[in-house]
Motif scaffolding. Sequence first.
Motif, PDB file in Angstrom:
ATOM      1  N   HIS A  61       0.741  -1.090   0.072  1.00 41.32           N
ATOM      2  CA  HIS A  61       0.038  -0.063   0.042  1.00 41.32           C
ATOM      3  C   HIS A  61       1.024   1.094  -0.141  1.00 41.32           C
ATOM      4  N   HIS A  63       1.428   5.259  -2.301  1.00 41.03           N
ATOM      5  CA  HIS A  63       1.137   6.264  -3.248  1.00 41.03           C
ATOM      6  C   HIS A  63       2.516   6.919  -3.729  1.00 41.03           C
ATOM      7  N   ASP A 259      -7.764   2.695  -1.748  1.00 44.44           N
ATOM      8  CA  ASP A 259      -8.114   3.875  -0.986  1.00 44.44           C
ATOM      9  C   ASP A 259      -9.520   4.091  -1.486  1.00 44.44           C
ATOM     10  N   HIS A 346      -5.708  -1.238   5.556  1.00 43.86           N
ATOM     11  CA  HIS A 346      -5.523  -0.872   7.176  1.00 43.86           C
ATOM     12  C   HIS A 346      -6.425  -1.693   8.038  1.00 43.86           C
ATOM     13  N   ASP A 411       1.692   2.580   3.385  1.00 45.69           N
ATOM     14  CA  ASP A 411       1.105   3.517   2.949  1.00 45.69           C
ATOM     15  C   ASP A 411       1.974   4.914   2.832  1.00 45.69           C
TER      16      ASP A 411
END
Length: 512
Positions: A61, A63, A259, A346, A411
């Motif tokens: 996970h 970005h 997400d 999460h 994340d």
Amino acid sequence: MKVLLHGGTVLTSDGTVSALATDGGTVAWLGDDDRAAAYDGADEVVDLQGALVAPAFVDSHLHLVQTGRLLDGLDLSGCSDKDDLLGRVAAHVAARPGDAVVIGAGWDETRWPERTLPTADELERVAPGRRLYLSRVDGHSAIVSHALLAETPQVITQEGWAATGRLERRAKHTVSDKLADLDGPEQRLDAARRAVASLAAHGVGAFHENAAPHIGPEYELDLVRRAAAEGGLHVTAYWGELGAFDKVERLGVSGLAGDLVADGAVGSRTAAMTDAYADLDGHCGHGYLDAIQIADHVVGCTERGLQGGFHCIGDAALAAVEEGFARAAERVGADAVRAARHRLEHCEMPSPEAIEVFARLGVVASVQPMFDGLWGGPEGMYAERLGHRWEAMNPFATLAGAGVAVAFGSDSPVTSPEPWGAVRAAVHHQNPAFRMSPRDAFAAHTAGGWHAAGLDGRGRIAVGAAATYAVWSPTAGLDAHGLPVLEPGADLPLCLRTVVDGRTVFPHQEHT
Ligand SMILES: [Zn+2]
């Protein structure tokens, strides 16, 4: 190209050996040093000098563009208080004259002695006329300058807007959408490239891009794939938009997951709770999806053979997700749901009943051990927001023990993509009941990530498997299973080399 590595510890799928040979993109041979001496025909021979060879990590996970931005951007994660933040903004802007938008991230006021946030007026004083977007560590709220607000005058009528310049929910999304126009493809591609190089340097060979409309524009996915291909990393991409089935082919994503927010985050008090936050009377956060919407999405994905999934943190959001999955299974059958291998990001506060449903339906939990590492514990941010409820959060060992497949991620830019740090956090979970063994934690950050992407049999070193590994200098030695000893506070293993499908992606090699 045949490569022979010897003189180290090679972590294979069944025990350790001291030498490894690869042929092109595949592991060709495993054995010990005395037999390695007789191994013929290698184009390159590497003396490991005691280093560890282990499957490369998968970050499940992150970005990419936002991670890369932080590498050259305004990192606010270490700010000690409001004045420190304002000082950093002033210095950053002074070093970059002109009118480019300044994007900063990582501030966390729960770590400040006084939790007062800077206001748009104060930002104006240190960076007059400059467009500033400073997002909180969890990305669910931001502080913006007057100059940026002037580009989106409609926000003042929207949910989540405050006159101080602090934005959340709808208002934050409006401004972050606007950033897409202000921050162009070139800047984003540069950021993506920086992030790929940084991941490779951390022993990460594959990552899952969790793209979504509220995070970046659709075209960012192409830039992410391009940067990954150039840098030699394997990427699995998701798009977090409810029911956007007609976009899947065009965007080239593996699913409508990641997400796709069922709620917000604890730090911003936007994660959806059954009972009110301990530090804000009567406030239960915000759930964005109900069980019917969730069920429809899961059914739609299942019928199309796509992975579906949600960002879900609070117990109320997870209850909706649980009900949604149960309803979906009633409609299309548990086997079909299981075959699609849906995933949850999460998954911080699942009830025992929810865990049972996720295990039965083969739903993967994509979790971030550093969330507990940074915010767990009796003195941590979770305890401040939720009181004793922090103790039930991020139940990694319980999820795994119940048969839920667990995959680790950072994340990033929310936490730093330092995989051994995540493994260590899972091994030393702040609630001892949720601690994982080093072997299980390592597997969750390697094979577990491939599994979460729907790719089985990867993330292990065996003859015939992909030559995807990292070489480490383990600073504190190895345990009985050949894994680095990971003590809190001690230095993490140092990455010496990362190889993906036989291609060395770190250190960076010039092509001839
Ligand atoms: Zn995320």
